[in-house]
Design a protein around this motif. Structure first.
Motif, PDB file in Angstrom:
ATOM      1  N   GLY A  83     -29.188  33.176  82.822  1.00  0.00           N
ATOM      2  CA  GLY A  83     -30.262  32.386  83.299  1.00  0.00           C
ATOM      3  C   GLY A  83     -30.661  32.488  84.880  1.00  0.00           C
ATOM      4  N   LEU A  84     -29.791  33.182  85.494  1.00  0.00           N
ATOM      5  CA  LEU A  84     -29.990  33.227  86.884  1.00  0.00           C
ATOM      6  C   LEU A  84     -31.036  33.783  87.376  1.00  0.00           C
ATOM      7  CD1 LEU A  84     -26.086  33.862  87.689  1.00  0.00           C
ATOM      8  CD2 LEU A  84     -27.201  31.497  88.205  1.00  0.00           C
ATOM      9  N   ALA A  85     -31.539  34.973  86.668  1.00  0.00           N
ATOM     10  CA  ALA A  85     -32.613  35.621  87.291  1.00  0.00           C
ATOM     11  C   ALA A  85     -33.908  34.449  87.202  1.00  0.00           C
ATOM     12  CB  ALA A  85     -32.925  36.813  86.151  1.00  0.00           C
ATOM     13  N   ARG A  86     -33.974  33.660  86.239  1.00  0.00           N
ATOM     14  CA  ARG A  86     -35.126  32.953  86.412  1.00  0.00           C
ATOM     15  C   ARG A  86     -35.080  31.719  87.062  1.00  0.00           C
ATOM     16  NH1 ARG A  86     -33.518  33.774  80.847  1.00  0.00           N
ATOM     17  NH2 ARG A  86     -32.914  31.554  80.741  1.00  0.00           N
ATOM     18  N   SER A  87     -33.887  31.348  87.647  1.00  0.00           N
ATOM     19  CA  SER A  87     -33.645  30.060  88.632  1.00  0.00           C
ATOM     20  C   SER A  87     -34.039  30.683  89.958  1.00  0.00           C
ATOM     21  CB  SER A  87     -32.226  29.841  88.411  1.00  0.00           C
ATOM     22  OG  SER A  87     -31.594  30.519  88.992  1.00  0.00           O
ATOM     23  N   PRO A  88     -34.619  29.577  90.768  1.00  0.00           N
ATOM     24  CA  PRO A  88     -34.937  29.748  92.396  1.00  0.00           C
ATOM     25  C   PRO A  88     -33.350  30.325  92.985  1.00  0.00           C
ATOM     26  CG  PRO A  88     -35.217  27.498  91.573  1.00  0.00           C
ATOM     27  CD  PRO A  88     -34.625  28.216  90.455  1.00  0.00           C
ATOM     28  N   GLN A  89     -33.736  31.381  93.898  1.00  0.00           N
ATOM     29  CA  GLN A  89     -32.588  32.147  94.444  1.00  0.00           C
ATOM     30  C   GLN A  89     -31.903  31.272  95.682  1.00  0.00           C
ATOM     31  OE1 GLN A  89     -31.412  35.116  92.896  1.00  0.00           O
ATOM     32  NE2 GLN A  89     -32.859  34.200  91.636  1.00  0.00           N
ATOM     33  N   TRP A  90     -31.447  30.307  95.373  1.00  0.00           N
ATOM     34  CA  TRP A  90     -30.571  29.593  96.295  1.00  0.00           C
ATOM     35  C   TRP A  90     -29.301  29.980  96.667  1.00  0.00           C
ATOM     36  CZ3 TRP A  90     -33.543  25.688  98.059  1.00  0.00           C
ATOM     37  CH2 TRP A  90     -34.556  25.262  97.284  1.00  0.00           C
ATOM     38  N   PRO A  91     -29.210  30.083  98.034  1.00  0.00           N
ATOM     39  CA  PRO A  91     -27.595  30.779  98.462  1.00  0.00           C
ATOM     40  C   PRO A  91     -26.761  30.082  97.907  1.00  0.00           C
ATOM     41  CG  PRO A  91     -29.260  30.545 100.518  1.00  0.00           C
ATOM     42  CD  PRO A  91     -30.040  29.962  99.117  1.00  0.00           C
ATOM     43  N   VAL A  92     -26.569  29.065  97.777  1.00  0.00           N
ATOM     44  CA  VAL A  92     -25.299  28.294  97.168  1.00  0.00           C
ATOM     45  C   VAL A  92     -24.907  28.744  95.867  1.00  0.00           C
ATOM     46  CG1 VAL A  92     -25.384  26.346  98.680  1.00  0.00           C
ATOM     47  CG2 VAL A  92     -26.579  26.232  96.567  1.00  0.00           C
ATOM     48  N   ILE A  93     -26.166  29.032  94.941  1.00  0.00           N
ATOM     49  CA  ILE A  93     -25.942  29.357  93.628  1.00  0.00           C
ATOM     50  C   ILE A  93     -25.565  30.983  93.521  1.00  0.00           C
ATOM     51  CG2 ILE A  93     -27.176  29.801  91.460  1.00  0.00           C
ATOM     52  CD1 ILE A  93     -28.711  27.276  91.909  1.00  0.00           C
ATOM     53  N   THR A  94     -26.177  31.535  94.518  1.00  0.00           N
ATOM     54  CA  THR A  94     -25.843  33.093  94.671  1.00  0.00           C
ATOM     55  C   THR A  94     -24.411  33.409  95.046  1.00  0.00           C
ATOM     56  OG1 THR A  94     -28.099  33.598  95.241  1.00  0.00           O
ATOM     57  CG2 THR A  94     -26.478  35.321  95.751  1.00  0.00           C
ATOM     58  N   ALA A  95     -24.147  32.328  95.784  1.00  0.00           N
ATOM     59  CA  ALA A  95     -22.377  32.591  96.288  1.00  0.00           C
ATOM     60  C   ALA A  95     -21.412  32.131  95.178  1.00  0.00           C
ATOM     61  CB  ALA A  95     -22.190  31.503  97.353  1.00  0.00           C
ATOM     62  N   ALA A  96     -21.883  31.222  94.458  1.00  0.00           N
ATOM     63  CA  ALA A  96     -21.042  30.970  93.399  1.00  0.00           C
ATOM     64  C   ALA A  96     -21.048  31.914  92.015  1.00  0.00           C
ATOM     65  CB  ALA A  96     -21.793  29.538  92.638  1.00  0.00           C
ATOM     66  N   THR A  97     -22.367  32.621  91.809  1.00  0.00           N
ATOM     67  CA  THR A  97     -22.088  33.838  91.077  1.00  0.00           C
ATOM     68  C   THR A  97     -21.229  34.877  91.390  1.00  0.00           C
ATOM     69  OG1 THR A  97     -23.960  34.971  92.125  1.00  0.00           O
ATOM     70  CG2 THR A  97     -24.443  33.194  90.224  1.00  0.00           C
ATOM     71  N   HIS A  98     -20.868  34.824  92.801  1.00  0.00           N
ATOM     72  CA  HIS A  98     -19.930  35.900  93.334  1.00  0.00           C
ATOM     73  C   HIS A  98     -18.350  35.158  93.362  1.00  0.00           C
ATOM     74  CE1 HIS A  98     -23.696  37.784  94.556  1.00  0.00           C
ATOM     75  NE2 HIS A  98     -22.961  38.770  94.509  1.00  0.00           N
ATOM     76  N   GLY A  99     -18.322  34.109  92.786  1.00  0.00           N
ATOM     77  CA  GLY A  99     -16.994  33.332  92.732  1.00  0.00           C
ATOM     78  C   GLY A  99     -16.725  32.758  93.705  1.00  0.00           C
ATOM     79  N   ASN A 100     -17.664  32.099  94.639  1.00  0.00           N
ATOM     80  CA  ASN A 100     -17.220  31.237  95.818  1.00  0.00           C
ATOM     81  C   ASN A 100     -18.275  30.017  95.718  1.00  0.00           C
ATOM     82  OD1 ASN A 100     -16.043  33.301  97.135  1.00  0.00           O
ATOM     83  ND2 ASN A 100     -17.965  34.395  97.521  1.00  0.00           N
ATOM     84  N   ALA A 101     -17.402  28.804  95.396  1.00  0.00           N
ATOM     85  CA  ALA A 101     -18.009  27.400  95.313  1.00  0.00           C
ATOM     86  C   ALA A 101     -18.404  27.158  96.735  1.00  0.00           C
ATOM     87  CB  ALA A 101     -16.832  26.459  95.000  1.00  0.00           C
ATOM     88  N   THR A 102     -19.830  27.005  96.749  1.00  0.00           N
ATOM     89  CA  THR A 102     -20.580  26.721  98.115  1.00  0.00           C
ATOM     90  C   THR A 102     -21.265  25.354  97.899  1.00  0.00           C
ATOM     91  OG1 THR A 102     -20.576  29.072  98.190  1.00  0.00           O
ATOM     92  CG2 THR A 102     -21.855  27.741  99.738  1.00  0.00           C
ATOM     93  N   THR A 103     -21.379  24.460  99.216  1.00  0.00           N
ATOM     94  CA  THR A 103     -22.176  23.314  99.215  1.00  0.00           C
ATOM     95  C   THR A 103     -22.949  23.591 100.631  1.00  0.00           C
ATOM     96  OG1 THR A 103     -20.453  22.338  98.262  1.00  0.00           O
ATOM     97  CG2 THR A 103     -22.169  20.992  99.002  1.00  0.00           C
ATOM     98  N   GLY A 104     -24.159  23.010 100.735  1.00  0.00           N
ATOM     99  CA  GLY A 104     -24.963  23.109 101.793  1.00  0.00           C
ATOM    100  C   GLY A 104     -26.020  21.990 101.608  1.00  0.00           C
ATOM    101  N   ILE A 105     -26.969  21.855 102.878  1.00  0.00           N
ATOM    102  CA  ILE A 105     -28.271  21.089 102.691  1.00  0.00           C
ATOM    103  C   ILE A 105     -29.185  22.123 102.211  1.00  0.00           C
ATOM    104  CG2 ILE A 105     -29.817  19.955 104.075  1.00  0.00           C
ATOM    105  CD1 ILE A 105     -27.463  18.186 103.428  1.00  0.00           C
ATOM    106  N   ASP A 106     -30.226  21.690 101.269  1.00  0.00           N
ATOM    107  CA  ASP A 106     -31.399  22.583 100.882  1.00  0.00           C
ATOM    108  C   ASP A 106     -32.759  21.615 101.048  1.00  0.00           C
ATOM    109  OD1 ASP A 106     -30.781  25.438 100.625  1.00  0.00           O
ATOM    110  OD2 ASP A 106     -29.566  24.685  99.303  1.00  0.00           O
TER     111      ASP A 106
END
Length: 333
Positions: free
Chosen positions: A145-168
């Motif tokens: 479902g990632l291809a259909r979701s907005p391309q947020w950097p925190v989500i992109t980082a998580a798909t590469h195995g890195n838990a990430t948090t930020g302000i959006d």
């Protein structure tokens, strides 16, 4: 009868007495004139001596007052800089804590068991955890479902195995897609504000969000868990900052002060007041502060016009996960 010689003698005596009186009066007049002249000279000398003090004293007082005011302002600005760092640390703690909560959730044995029970059990579990963690949204996003979701950097980082948090910054449509009435909660009508940059906008309908994503690789699942907190109208968040900054740890009493979170230049969470019981949500920062903080990316530490009065103020830029300046954090008194 008096003889003529006696009368003449008495006349000469009286005349001598009169002349002596006149002479005495003349001497007194001369003495008085001399005394008056001496007094006049002394007065002039006194005026000449005091004139520099009379002229310089107000200037010295003004200079001393200006120096004292400048030094006092430096003390106040140093205080507000310290206050601003406390507020910044609390925001960083909220961001880091949200990420840590998601990491703990996605790596726990309980979540692994839930994933084996199917999507309904997973969604119920996440709904329960959302409330327990104080989040405004929490959902599972499978890799397909990632291809259909907005391309947020925190989500992109998580798909590469890195838990990430930020302000959006979420659009009104992004918020609506998450449900929970987030779009309505985020919307704030703008209030015309003295000294702000002119605008034709009537409302701020975007939302500032603490946005976190953590990878999931349990029980054969491949995706990310995404969660977040909406900061618009989040008065608990801003009041906690105010309490941390202005609470006296010794006496338990509080100093008078204010705190605000800005989305762009709009107050979306604040304890600055328009009136006694009305928070100044929807008012905007001054053009001068906006340029320095959002335009130039510099921290503001100085006096600033805040809604309807002057405050010793600190503003720092807030950076989103894309690296853009999207808002400001403020404290002041």
């Amino acid at each position: 009868m008096n003889s003529l010689p006696q009368m003449q003698w008495r006349g000469r005596k009286n005349e001598n007495t009169l002349q002596r009186g006149r002479a005495a009066d003349a001497r007194k007049g001369e003495t008085s004139d001399a005394g008056g002249s001496m007094k006049s000279v002394r007065l002039r000398l006194l005026i000449i001596a005091l004139l520099p003090l009379i002229v310089l004293m107000p200037l010295l007082l003004l200079l001393g007052l200006s120096r004292w005011t400048s030094d006092y302002d430096k003390v106040l600005i140093a205080n507000v800089e310290s206050d601003l760092r406390i507020a910044e640390q609390y925001l960083s703690r909220i961001i880091a804590g949200t990420g840590n909560d998601l990491t703990a959730l996605t790596s726990g044995a309980e979540f692994a068991d839930i994933l084996e029970q199917g999507s309904d059990a997973r969604d119920d579990f996440l709904a329960t955890q959302r409330a327990a963690l104080g989040l405004d949204f929490l959902y599972y996003l499978p890799r397909e479902g990632l291809a259909r979701s907005p391309q947020w950097p925190v989500i992109t980082a998580a798909t590469h195995g890195n838990a990430t948090t930020g302000i959006d910054i979420f659009s009104a449509d992004d918020l609506h897609a998450l449900g929970k009435n987030l779009r309505a909660r985020a919307r704030i009508d703008l209030i015309p504000t003295q000294a702000a940059v002119p605008t034709d906008r009537t409302a701020e309908d975007r939302g500032m969000v603490v946005h976190a994503a953590s990878p999931v690789t349990l029980a054969g699942q491949d995706g990310v868990v995404v969660g977040g907190i909406l900061l618009n109208r989040n008065l608990k968040f801003i009041d906690t900052i105010n309490a941390l900054v202005y609470l006296n740890p010794v006496t338990g009493g509080g100093r008078q002060g204010t705190a605000t979170l800005f989305l762009d230049d709009v107050r979306v969470s604040t304890n600055v007041r328009l009136f006694e019981d009305v928070r100044a949500l929807g008012t905007r920062v001054s053009a001068e502060v906006r340029q320095q903080v959002l335009g130039d990316g510099a921290t503001w530490l100085n006096r600033a016009f805040v809604v309807n009065d002057w405050y010793i103020s600190g503003y720092l830029p807030i950076i989103d996960s894309f690296g853009e300046r999207v808002g400001m954090l403020y404290v002041g008194f």
